[in-house]
Design an enzyme around this catalytic site. Structure first.
Site, mmCIF file in Angstrom:
data_model
loop_
_atom_site.group_PDB
_atom_site.id
_atom_site.type_symbol
_atom_site.label_atom_id
_atom_site.label_comp_id
_atom_site.label_asym_id
_atom_site.label_seq_id
_atom_site.Cartn_x
_atom_site.Cartn_y
_atom_site.Cartn_z
ATOM 1 N N ARG A 243 0.776 -1.089 -0.022
ATOM 2 C CA ARG A 243 -0.226 0.006 0.048
ATOM 3 C C ARG A 243 0.633 1.430 -0.124
ATOM 4 O O ARG A 243 2.097 1.268 0.686
ATOM 5 C CB ARG A 243 -0.827 0.023 1.207
ATOM 6 C CG ARG A 243 -1.836 -1.343 1.141
ATOM 7 C CD ARG A 243 -2.707 -1.233 2.484
ATOM 8 N NE ARG A 243 -3.714 -2.252 2.375
ATOM 9 C CZ ARG A 243 -3.517 -3.526 2.908
ATOM 10 N NH1 ARG A 243 -2.050 -3.836 3.525
ATOM 11 N NH2 ARG A 243 -4.306 -4.618 2.884
ATOM 12 N N LYS A 270 -2.543 -2.508 7.484
ATOM 13 C CA LYS A 270 -4.221 -1.894 7.507
ATOM 14 C C LYS A 270 -4.667 -3.180 8.672
ATOM 15 O O LYS A 270 -5.638 -2.859 9.259
ATOM 16 C CB LYS A 270 -4.415 -2.156 6.250
ATOM 17 C CG LYS A 270 -6.141 -2.015 6.196
ATOM 18 C CD LYS A 270 -6.673 -2.170 4.715
ATOM 19 C CE LYS A 270 -8.257 -2.084 4.657
ATOM 20 N NZ LYS A 270 -8.662 -2.174 3.171
ATOM 21 N N HIS A 333 -2.097 3.519 -5.458
ATOM 22 C CA HIS A 333 -2.627 2.347 -5.276
ATOM 23 C C HIS A 333 -2.785 1.431 -6.174
ATOM 24 O O HIS A 333 -3.028 0.052 -6.166
ATOM 25 C CB HIS A 333 -3.979 2.585 -4.574
ATOM 26 C CG HIS A 333 -4.224 1.749 -3.547
ATOM 27 N ND1 HIS A 333 -4.799 0.646 -3.942
ATOM 28 C CD2 HIS A 333 -4.400 1.579 -2.095
ATOM 29 C CE1 HIS A 333 -5.049 -0.304 -2.820
ATOM 30 N NE2 HIS A 333 -5.002 0.547 -1.785
#
Length: 406
Positions: A243, A270, A333
């Site tokens: 990411r 995350k 991304h």
């Protein structure tokens, strides 16, 4: 003598009523019966002789069967039965009338729940209840055919839920692979639906996923005359496909370039679990060159004005705009979608390895999330193949794809 992939591909059923058994050692063996090949492991637990069903070959390749055998032995040393609990395993594997897709999906959700948020489980349950189970729920899991799943997905497409249809296809694949681990089904049939669905409309994270267009993007990146830190980040983005926030906040203390590994702390992830990124030779070379510039500081990609903070979150996207790639075409991304699509659909890499490397949760046969080192040798090989493939694309070579041997 240990088994080999060549032997596994060539071995044929001899007609024995009980099937033919071929040992790989440590109680792991291949059972060949009719046109099918099954992985089994014999063990003793609680004073009783038992057999663990590991899966079917070639859906479960030799390396994975050995890993699962090793995991089972670890559980036995801890006094834990590696066989899934009967309360979660459901009916016996051969009872096809009772082993419906509805029951299998419920067992899969039960396994998933401890490691996922309530919102995620609720979304999956809604897809199952509203779209999948009305069509597939009553069918024996072992009888599910690609056309059965396609009928479900096409109904979703007709109402405009194209993105959800792709996600439901992925979900059905996960359920069927869980069924393989339980011995309920022989294989995941969803790969047979490749190309059967409409393409997903461009979303928030635009991505280039066609190899010819990727080649042009890579050549533009390697010809970019921007700041050395941004250039390095751009080069590493497709190689590592982490990411964007994980990349720009990378710290030198997290890297072991001699071992070719990057360990991202759980606090930065995350899913709040430490993530291990194997580094291909190309990634190590880029990092060693950058280390001469920023290696004395904390961050691999420091800010332009202050070394004590990391690079701006907009730096890579701004560089892509400067290279002539608008936000509707490519985003920072988007390198993740690029890798996910090409590794699966072009290079034929194992989906579970790709999901591991994307830091998505992947469940083992007992419903536990794999740890950060799961399938590390196989992931390391995949990352090197990916880096080599990107080099070939950038060079404009005619790439002859050779699918990895599983």
């Amino acid at each position: 003598m240990a088994l080999t992939e060549l032997f596994l591909r060539r071995v044929k059923y001899t007609g024995s009523p009980t099937g033919d058994r071929y040992s790989d050692g440590r109680a792991l063996y291949l059972l060949v019966k009719a046109a099918n090949k099954y992985w089994r492991m014999n063990y003793r637990y609680g004073g009783k002789q038992k057999t663990l069903t590991i899966g079917a070959y070639p859906e479960v390749p030799l390396a994975i069967a050995r890993e699962r055998c090793t995991e089972a032995h670890k559980l036995l040393r801890l006094g834990v039965d590696p066989q899934p609990s009967k309360t979660l395993q459901g009916p016996e594997p051969l009872d096809e009338d009772r082993n419906t897709f509805a029951e299998l999906s419920q067992l899969w959700l039960t396994k998933l729940a401890p490691d996922h948020s309530p919102n995620t489980i609720r979304k999956l349950s809604n897809w199952l209840d509203h779209d999948v189970l009305p069509i597939l729920g009553g069918k024996p899991a072992a009888s599910i055919k690609p056309r059965d799943i396609l009928a479900t997905l096409q109904k979703m497409e007709t109402r405009g839920a194209i993105d959800s249809a792709h996600r439901v296809k992925q979900m059905c694949g996960q359920i069927l692979r869980f069924g393989v681990a339980l011995g309920w089904v022989e294989r995941d049939v969803t790969p047979d639906l490749k190309g059967a669905l409409a393409a997903v409309p461009a979303g928030n994270f635009a991505a280039i996923t066609e190899p010819k267009e990727v080649a042009g993007l890579l050549r533009a990146i390697y010809g970019y005359g921007g700041h050395v830190v941004v250039v390095a980040a751009l080069k590493l983005s497709p190689l590592l496909f982490v990411r964007p926030g994980e990349l720009r906040a990378a710290e030198w203390a997290e890297f072991d370039l001699d071992v070719a590994e990057w360990r991202i702390p759980a606090a930065k992830m995350k899913m709040k679990k430490e993530h291990l990124v194997p580094l291909a030779d190309q990634s190590v070379e880029i990092l060693r060159q950058l280390q001469r510039v920023t290696g004395d500081g904390k961050f691999v990609f420091p800010g332009f004005r202050r070394d004590e903070v990391c690079m701006s979150e907009n730096a890579i996207n701004a560089a892509l705009r400067n290279l002539g790639f608008p936000k509707e075409v490519m985003s920072a991304h988007g390198f993740r979608a690029m890798a996910r699509t090409i590794l699966d659909e072009v290079l034929g890499e194992r989906v579970d390895l790709i999901e591991h490397q994307l830091a998505h949760r992947v469940m083992d046969p007992n419903g536990r999330a794999y740890n950060r080192t799961a399938h590390l040798p196989a992931r390391r090989e995949m990352m090197q193949r990916w880096a080599d493939y990107l080099d070939q694309l950038r060079a404009g070579a005619d790439v002859i794809l050779i699918r990895p041997v599983n």
